[in-house]
Write an enzyme that holds these catalytic residues in place. Structure first.
Site, PDB file in Angstrom:
ATOM      1  N   PRO A  63       0.831  -1.201   0.000  1.00  0.00           N
ATOM      2  CA  PRO A  63       0.000   0.000   0.000  1.00  0.00           C
ATOM      3  C   PRO A  63       0.875   1.265   0.000  1.00  0.00           C
ATOM      4  O   PRO A  63       1.886   1.317   0.689  1.00  0.00           O
ATOM      5  CB  PRO A  63      -0.791  -0.096   1.311  1.00  0.00           C
ATOM      6  CG  PRO A  63      -0.739  -1.528   1.701  1.00  0.00           C
ATOM      7  CD  PRO A  63       0.528  -2.103   1.124  1.00  0.00           C
ATOM      8  N   ALA A  67       1.661   4.473   3.294  1.00  0.00           N
ATOM      9  CA  ALA A  67       1.072   3.823   4.473  1.00  0.00           C
ATOM     10  C   ALA A  67       2.125   3.463   5.518  1.00  0.00           C
ATOM     11  O   ALA A  67       1.823   2.820   6.512  1.00  0.00           O
ATOM     12  CB  ALA A  67       0.314   2.575   4.046  1.00  0.00           C
ATOM     13  N   GLY A  68       3.376   3.846   5.280  1.00  0.00           N
ATOM     14  CA  GLY A  68       4.430   3.556   6.259  1.00  0.00           C
ATOM     15  C   GLY A  68       5.016   2.164   6.114  1.00  0.00           C
ATOM     16  O   GLY A  68       5.720   1.684   7.002  1.00  0.00           O
ATOM     17  N   LEU A  69       4.727   1.491   4.984  1.00  0.00           N
ATOM     18  CA  LEU A  69       5.216   0.124   4.798  1.00  0.00           C
ATOM     19  C   LEU A  69       6.394   0.052   3.809  1.00  0.00           C
ATOM     20  O   LEU A  69       6.727  -1.021   3.304  1.00  0.00           O
ATOM     21  CB  LEU A  69       4.076  -0.797   4.339  1.00  0.00           C
ATOM     22  CG  LEU A  69       2.889  -0.913   5.311  1.00  0.00           C
ATOM     23  CD1 LEU A  69       1.820  -1.832   4.747  1.00  0.00           C
ATOM     24  CD2 LEU A  69       3.347  -1.416   6.693  1.00  0.00           C
ATOM     25  N   GLY A  70       6.997   1.188   3.548  1.00  0.00           N
ATOM     26  CA  GLY A  70       8.262   1.192   2.787  1.00  0.00           C
ATOM     27  C   GLY A  70       8.101   0.983   1.292  1.00  0.00           C
ATOM     28  O   GLY A  70       9.008   0.447   0.647  1.00  0.00           O
ATOM     29  N   ALA A  72      10.882   2.822  -0.977  1.00  0.00           N
ATOM     30  CA  ALA A  72      12.202   2.183  -0.950  1.00  0.00           C
ATOM     31  C   ALA A  72      12.183   0.875  -1.732  1.00  0.00           C
ATOM     32  O   ALA A  72      13.112   0.562  -2.482  1.00  0.00           O
ATOM     33  CB  ALA A  72      12.639   1.924   0.496  1.00  0.00           C
ATOM     34  N   ALA A  73      11.091   0.108  -1.594  1.00  0.00           N
ATOM     35  CA  ALA A  73      11.012  -1.182  -2.290  1.00  0.00           C
ATOM     36  C   ALA A  73      10.989  -0.978  -3.803  1.00  0.00           C
ATOM     37  O   ALA A  73      11.630  -1.727  -4.547  1.00  0.00           O
ATOM     38  CB  ALA A  73       9.770  -1.943  -1.826  1.00  0.00           C
ATOM     39  N   ASP A 132      14.783   2.101   5.596  1.00  0.00           N
ATOM     40  CA  ASP A 132      13.819   1.507   4.651  1.00  0.00           C
ATOM     41  C   ASP A 132      14.531   0.835   3.479  1.00  0.00           C
ATOM     42  O   ASP A 132      14.212  -0.295   3.107  1.00  0.00           O
ATOM     43  CB  ASP A 132      12.861   2.577   4.111  1.00  0.00           C
ATOM     44  CG  ASP A 132      11.841   3.028   5.143  1.00  0.00           C
ATOM     45  OD1 ASP A 132      12.001   2.691   6.324  1.00  0.00           O
ATOM     46  OD2 ASP A 132      10.886   3.720   4.753  1.00  0.00           O
TER      47      ASP A 132
HETATM   48  C1  MEV Z   1      10.888   5.269   8.189  1.00  0.00           C
HETATM   49  O1  MEV Z   1       9.974   4.315   7.654  1.00  0.00           O
HETATM   50  C2  MEV Z   1      10.278   6.127   9.204  1.00  0.00           C
HETATM   51  C3  MEV Z   1      11.119   7.234   9.795  1.00  0.00           C
HETATM   52  O2  MEV Z   1      11.902   6.725  10.879  1.00  0.00           O
HETATM   53  C4  MEV Z   1      11.983   7.959   8.796  1.00  0.00           C
HETATM   54  C5  MEV Z   1      13.330   7.293   8.480  1.00  0.00           C
HETATM   55  O3  MEV Z   1      13.808   6.460   9.219  1.00  0.00           O
HETATM   56  O4  MEV Z   1      13.905   7.694   7.453  1.00  0.00           O
HETATM   57  C6  MEV Z   1      10.125   8.219  10.378  1.00  0.00           C
END
Ligand code: MEV
Length: 323
Positions: free
Chosen positions: A102, A105-108, A111-112, A153
């Protein structure tokens, strides 16, 4: 050796402990999950280079030589240009990027996507990038998207498994924890990592001792969590997750809806729950010692029109999908 078709995938992640503090060189713990971004690259039959990202732009093909690309594809263009700069190959690629992770959503997911594209496109061009080189360029790409990323990430997406990450250095961590016990609930509230990291920076500048105090407490949680994870002490891991969530609230990066989700999870006797990633929306992760209760919670969250699933961890980082 040039190849004509390649496909690489790379995993998304959850941060189990230590987000935000990790930007300030404190340790954090992350695990790769079994949702992946996939980059497929083949030699174009035309004299043009084509990029398609159907999840973002259905049915649209971008000519990489002509088009000023939309802003959210800038990082991908950076990857492509960086690799073209150092190759003698003049093959025109057709690149298609898709993702099961997603977005926002904070699931990277960003980066992936970068990691899978760097691995795939470098291979396509005949450059055999090792994991270190993939991770290094992915970090540069993350800087374009997030300004001041910690690098966690791109590292977890490149190497997979579980890691403790501190000040740019990764240590492998093997969890005793069965991945069946982690539920991910997506609040579906979109957020932007760059803005959240920036908001913490402003607070830090305004009140350094208070924010340092919070980071110090998060640091201690990560140290304890490393031990609890190694020992497979679920009750302790859960407690530490809840304490970490409280500290993220104190930092001002939670959201009313995330707190409500955590409250429901507490009522459903989760061992512990916390937001994961930058916060401000996105996902909550929750630990259960009972598979049945975990599935019940997934159903309950779906009834509330949230996305919810039991997460599986992934030992594989970036992976060649064609052989
Ligand atoms: C990473 O998914 C979330 C944070 O810690 C930012 C980072 O580490 O670059 C908020």
């Amino acid at each position: 050796m040039d190849v004509n078709t390649v496909e690489f995938s790379a995993p998304g992640k959850i941060i189990l402990f230590g987000e935000h503090a990790v930007v300030y060189k404190h340790p954090a713990i992350a695990a790769a999950i079994d949702l992946r971004a996939i980059s497929s690259i083949s030699a174009s039959s035309e004299q043009i280079s084509i990029l398609s990202v159907p999840d973002l732009f259905p049915k649209k093909l971008f000519d990489l030589n002509l088009t000023p690309l939309p802003e959210n594809l800038t990082a991908l263009k950076f990857v492509i240009d960086s690799l073209l700069e150092v190759t003698e190959s003049c093959k025109n690629p057709t690149i298609e990027i898709s993702s099961q992770i997603p977005l926002s959503a904070g699931l990277g997911s960003s980066a992936a996507v970068s990691v899978s594209l760097i691995a795939g496109f470098s291979k396509f061009l005949g450059m055999d990038f090792d994991l270190h080189e993939i991770n290094k360029l992915a970090y540069e790409t993350e800087k374009i998207i997030h300004s001041f990323p910690s690098g966690i990430d791109n590292t977890i997406s490149t190497y997979g498994g579980g890691i403790l990450y501190e000040n740019g250095v990764m240590k492998e961590l093997s969890f005793q924890l069965s991945s069946n016990y982690i539920v991910i609930i997506n609040s579906l509230i979109p957020r932007n990592t760059k803005d959240l990291v920036e908001s913490v920076r402003k607070k830090y500048e305004k009140n350094p001792s208070a924010i340092q105090g919070i980071f110090h407490n998060i640091h201690n949680i990560v140290i304890d969590a490393e031990k609890a994870l190694k020992a497979g002490d679920l009750a302790q891991i859960g407690e530490l997750m809840s304490s970490n969530h409280q500290l993220l609230r104190d930092l001002g990066v939670s959201h009313r809806t995330l707190d409500e989700i955590v409250k429901i999870l507490d009522e459903k006797r989760a061992l512990g729950s916390k937001l994961t990633g930058a916060g401000g929306g996105g996902c909550v992760i929750s630990l259960f010692d009972d598979y049945h209760r975990a599935t019940e919670v997934v159903e309950l969250m779906k009834e509330k029109n949230l996305q919810a699933f039991i997460s599986n961890f992934s030992n594989d980082g970036v992976r060649n999908e064609l052989y």
